[in-house]
Design an enzyme around this catalytic site. Structure first.
Site, mmCIF file in Angstrom:
data_model
loop_
_atom_site.group_PDB
_atom_site.id
_atom_site.type_symbol
_atom_site.label_atom_id
_atom_site.label_comp_id
_atom_site.label_asym_id
_atom_site.label_seq_id
_atom_site.Cartn_x
_atom_site.Cartn_y
_atom_site.Cartn_z
ATOM 1 N N ALA A 24 -9.726 0.921 -6.070
ATOM 2 C CA ALA A 24 -9.251 0.732 -4.781
ATOM 3 C C ALA A 24 -9.883 2.174 -4.157
ATOM 4 O O ALA A 24 -9.074 2.757 -3.369
ATOM 5 C CB ALA A 24 -7.971 0.615 -4.504
ATOM 6 N N ASN A 79 -16.539 -6.092 2.666
ATOM 7 C CA ASN A 79 -17.222 -4.723 2.792
ATOM 8 C C ASN A 79 -17.532 -4.432 4.369
ATOM 9 O O ASN A 79 -17.928 -3.377 4.779
ATOM 10 C CB ASN A 79 -18.695 -4.891 2.267
ATOM 11 C CG ASN A 79 -18.414 -5.402 0.597
ATOM 12 O OD1 ASN A 79 -17.718 -4.579 -0.089
ATOM 13 N ND2 ASN A 79 -18.973 -6.359 0.180
ATOM 14 N N THR A 124 -18.253 2.058 -9.398
ATOM 15 C CA THR A 124 -17.186 0.974 -9.988
ATOM 16 C C THR A 124 -17.106 1.479 -11.534
ATOM 17 O O THR A 124 -15.740 1.674 -12.030
ATOM 18 C CB THR A 124 -17.389 -0.169 -9.830
ATOM 19 O OG1 THR A 124 -18.801 -0.603 -10.113
ATOM 20 C CG2 THR A 124 -17.249 -0.720 -8.524
ATOM 21 N N GLU A 170 -27.450 -5.339 -9.756
ATOM 22 C CA GLU A 170 -26.971 -5.152 -8.225
ATOM 23 C C GLU A 170 -27.890 -5.631 -7.430
ATOM 24 O O GLU A 170 -29.085 -5.514 -7.660
ATOM 25 C CB GLU A 170 -26.396 -3.729 -8.428
ATOM 26 C CG GLU A 170 -25.225 -3.356 -9.094
ATOM 27 C CD GLU A 170 -23.980 -4.463 -8.642
ATOM 28 O OE1 GLU A 170 -23.686 -4.492 -7.451
ATOM 29 O OE2 GLU A 170 -23.516 -5.256 -9.539
ATOM 30 N N ASN A 175 20.728 1.641 32.318
ATOM 31 C CA ASN A 175 21.507 2.249 30.945
ATOM 32 C C ASN A 175 21.017 3.341 30.539
ATOM 33 O O ASN A 175 21.479 4.283 29.758
ATOM 34 C CB ASN A 175 20.933 1.178 29.930
ATOM 35 C CG ASN A 175 19.460 0.970 29.614
ATOM 36 O OD1 ASN A 175 18.716 1.184 30.815
ATOM 37 N ND2 ASN A 175 19.089 0.886 28.563
ATOM 38 N N TYR A 176 19.899 4.119 31.432
ATOM 39 C CA TYR A 176 19.543 5.388 31.092
ATOM 40 C C TYR A 176 19.628 6.439 32.233
ATOM 41 O O TYR A 176 19.263 6.045 33.378
ATOM 42 C CB TYR A 176 17.957 5.213 30.696
ATOM 43 C CG TYR A 176 17.128 6.396 30.095
ATOM 44 C CD1 TYR A 176 17.480 7.144 28.965
ATOM 45 C CD2 TYR A 176 16.049 6.650 30.793
ATOM 46 C CE1 TYR A 176 16.977 8.126 28.544
ATOM 47 C CE2 TYR A 176 15.341 7.772 30.372
ATOM 48 C CZ TYR A 176 15.686 8.395 29.166
ATOM 49 O OH TYR A 176 15.073 9.560 28.597
ATOM 50 N N ARG A 217 -19.024 0.669 4.966
ATOM 51 C CA ARG A 217 -19.536 -0.392 5.751
ATOM 52 C C ARG A 217 -18.373 -1.062 6.775
ATOM 53 O O ARG A 217 -18.687 -1.786 7.637
ATOM 54 C CB ARG A 217 -20.302 -1.568 4.764
ATOM 55 C CG ARG A 217 -21.368 -1.216 4.122
ATOM 56 C CD ARG A 217 -21.663 -2.154 3.120
ATOM 57 N NE ARG A 217 -21.056 -1.724 1.896
ATOM 58 C CZ ARG A 217 -21.241 -2.565 0.763
ATOM 59 N NH1 ARG A 217 -21.952 -3.470 0.569
ATOM 60 N NH2 ARG A 217 -20.412 -2.261 -0.288
#
Ligand code: UD1
Ligand code: MG
Length: 493
Positions: free
Chosen positions: A37, A264, A115, A191, A422-423, A43
């Site tokens: 990882a 990828n 890798t 590859e 409320n504010y 890409r």
């Protein structure tokens, strides 16, 4: 780098000896995993997000992969991180389930040289390990535990030093191709960028998922070279190396399977996520959930739906959302981290981190924000926003309201246009309503404010003081009528 690198020759001789046995060097069934990882994911073209942190169905790729590994591997789970490693580590430590968390081992690959180089980083981490190693690509997120179990079985049965998982793809572009000899025996992986025209036509592709006898792999890793098209150290070269050394390499082809698709690019992310969405929708339909126009409905993998829930088109269910029996959600509704009870109806609304009881109607066009709790039988209508507010049982806020930091008792009616102020620009203040309070339309409740049980607020009031139980609160100017005014004073064209 590794102890092996330093006295590589001695190490290699010992390993070569081990490899000569041609089958696995270990009889142990010990198994550890490593997820690669460290890549940037060039890409993906992302400035902010390392590849493995991109999400599918609300879960990052790395968590999908770790979850699959966790089903097979009871030993340590190594994660090889590099690019964005702090970000990846923080993400996994914040979100992985405890049983994964306990077994994580972080391994750093400071430069991403391929890798093979990634796995070389394990050499100093596992110097005396004699079991098996499952290697997973961090960008192959749909992998099923069943497939991993089959791969493991084949690896053990065949007593292989390496068993790789392959797939047959119509479009294997970008994948490593499986080269076999005429007898169909595995030779090596080529590859994509290194393939010649004939090799590029091969449809059997490497998934990037392997089982190795670790001592055999450790012997080959220092031998890798980066003499190839990408000038990277390819892990895939190890397999050809093992075949040349006549070690036994197994190939487990799972045919045309979507589960091993790698991601990828953003386009591939969308394609693989669409497959996961199909799986999730099918999963819920098989468990008694009706999905109308399923393709238009998006569901995160952490969502839980009970039986007889009905989801209408254009609805998105995210995060830790839970929907109880018989509830009907949509059309065009967003639920994020929402807890919805049974027999509710939520129409064209957005709900973030709210808790709803049973038999509640919400919408159309309501906005429920974090800290909202709505009790059984209550109703929230169109253009009503609730934030950090508890709406009691059977109470109604049917139109055009903002209710923030309010505690509203049972059986109250909040008239159209009621606003809690409320504010004050610096702090938030609370508005408390008892039981059966009636707030007339277009009222302004200036917090802090308490209205007792059965209190009645006249329409158009601005309340700045508490209203006791049973009292009428009138907070507006008395009306003045001037007879004949129009004829005397009204401007005319
Ligand atoms: C890889 C395989 C290819 C296979 C494909 C399947 C190699 C050389 N190729 O190609 O055969 O068909 O996966 O999806 O292995 N990584 C690192 N450190 C690095 C480089 C990569 O940790 O130095 C990680 C990446 O983060 C990613 C995984 O390894 O999770 C695969 O890398 P990637 O660049 O996507 O390889 P592919 O070109 O897809
Ligand atoms: Mg890849």
């Amino acid at each position: 780098m590794s102890h092996c690198r330093h006295n590589q020759r001695a190490c290699m001789d010992k390993r070569a000896q081990e490899l000569k046995s041609m089958t696995m060097t270990t009889t142990s069934t010990q198994l550890t995993a490593a997820v690669m990882a460290a890549g940037k994911g060039t890409r993906m073209y992302s400035e902010t997000t390392p590849k493995v942190l991109h999400t599918l169905a609300g879960r990052s790729m790395i968590l999908h992969v770790l979850q699959a590994a966790n089903e097979l591997v009871s030993g340590p789970l190594h994660v090889i991180v590099g690019h964005g490693r702090e970000q990846v580590r923080e993400h996994v430590q914040a979100l992985a389930p405890a049983d994964i968390q306990n077994r994580l081992v972080w391994v750093e690959q400071l430069q991403q040289l391929g890798t093979g180089h990634a796995v070389q980083q394990l050499l100093p981490v596992l110097p005396d390990y004699h079991g098996h190693l499952l290697i997973l690509n961090g960008d192959v997120p749909l992998l099923s535990p069943e497939t991993l179990k089959e791969l493991w079985q084949q690896h053990l049965d065949g007593q292989h030093v390496a068993t790789l998982l392959t797939t047959r793809l119509d479009d294997p572009d970008g994948y490593g191709r499986i080269i076999k000899n005429n007898a169909g025996k595995f030779i090596s992986i080529r590859e994509d960028k290194d393939c010649n025209d004939a090799e590029r036509k091969i449809r059997e592709a490497n998934t990037g998922i392997y089982l190795f006898d670790w001592p055999a792999l450790a012997a080959c890793l220092p031998e890798l070279s980066n003499d190839n098209a990408k000038q990277e150290y390819y892990l895939t070269d190890v397999l050809g190396m093992m075949v040349r050394q006549q070690a036994s390499v197994g190939v487990h082809c799972i045919g045309a399977s979507e589960e091993v698709l790698g991601i990828n690019s953003r386009l591939e992310l969308a394609e693989v996520e669409a497959m996961l969405q199909d799986q999730l929708r099918q999963h819920w339909m098989e468990r008694g959930v009706t999905l109308r126009n399923p393709a238009s409905i998006y569901i995160d993998c952490s969502v839980e739906l009970a039986q007889d829930v009905e989801i209408l088109p254009g609805t998105t269910l995210l995060g830790q959302t839970r929907v109880g029996k018989g509830s009907r959600i949509g059309p065009n509704t967003l639920l994020q981290d929402a807890q919805v009870g049974s027999d509710c109806e939520i129409v064209m609304s957005a709900v973030y981190g709210a808790e709803l009881g049973d038999q509640i109607h919400v919408g159309p066009f309501a906005h429920l924000r974090p800290g909202t709790r709505i009790a059984n039988g209550a109703r929230v209508g169109n253009f009503v926003e609730l934030k950090n507010t508890h709406l009691g049982p059977r109470s109604k806020a049917s139109h055009l309201s903002y209710l923030g930091d309010a505690e509203i008792g049972p059986g109250c009616n909040i008239g159209a246009g009621t606003i809690t102020c409320n504010y004050d620009g610096a702090a938030k203040h609370k508005t408390t309503l008892g039981e059966n309070v009636f707030v007339g339309s277009n009222s302004t409740l200036v917090a802090p404010l308490t209205i007792g049980d059965d209190g009645f607020v006249a329409a158009g009031s601005t309340l700045t003081e508490d209203l006791p139980a049973g009292a009428l609160g009138l907070g507006r100017a008395r009306q003045v009528n001037k007879p004949g005014w129009s004829a005397a004073h009204r401007p005319r064209k």
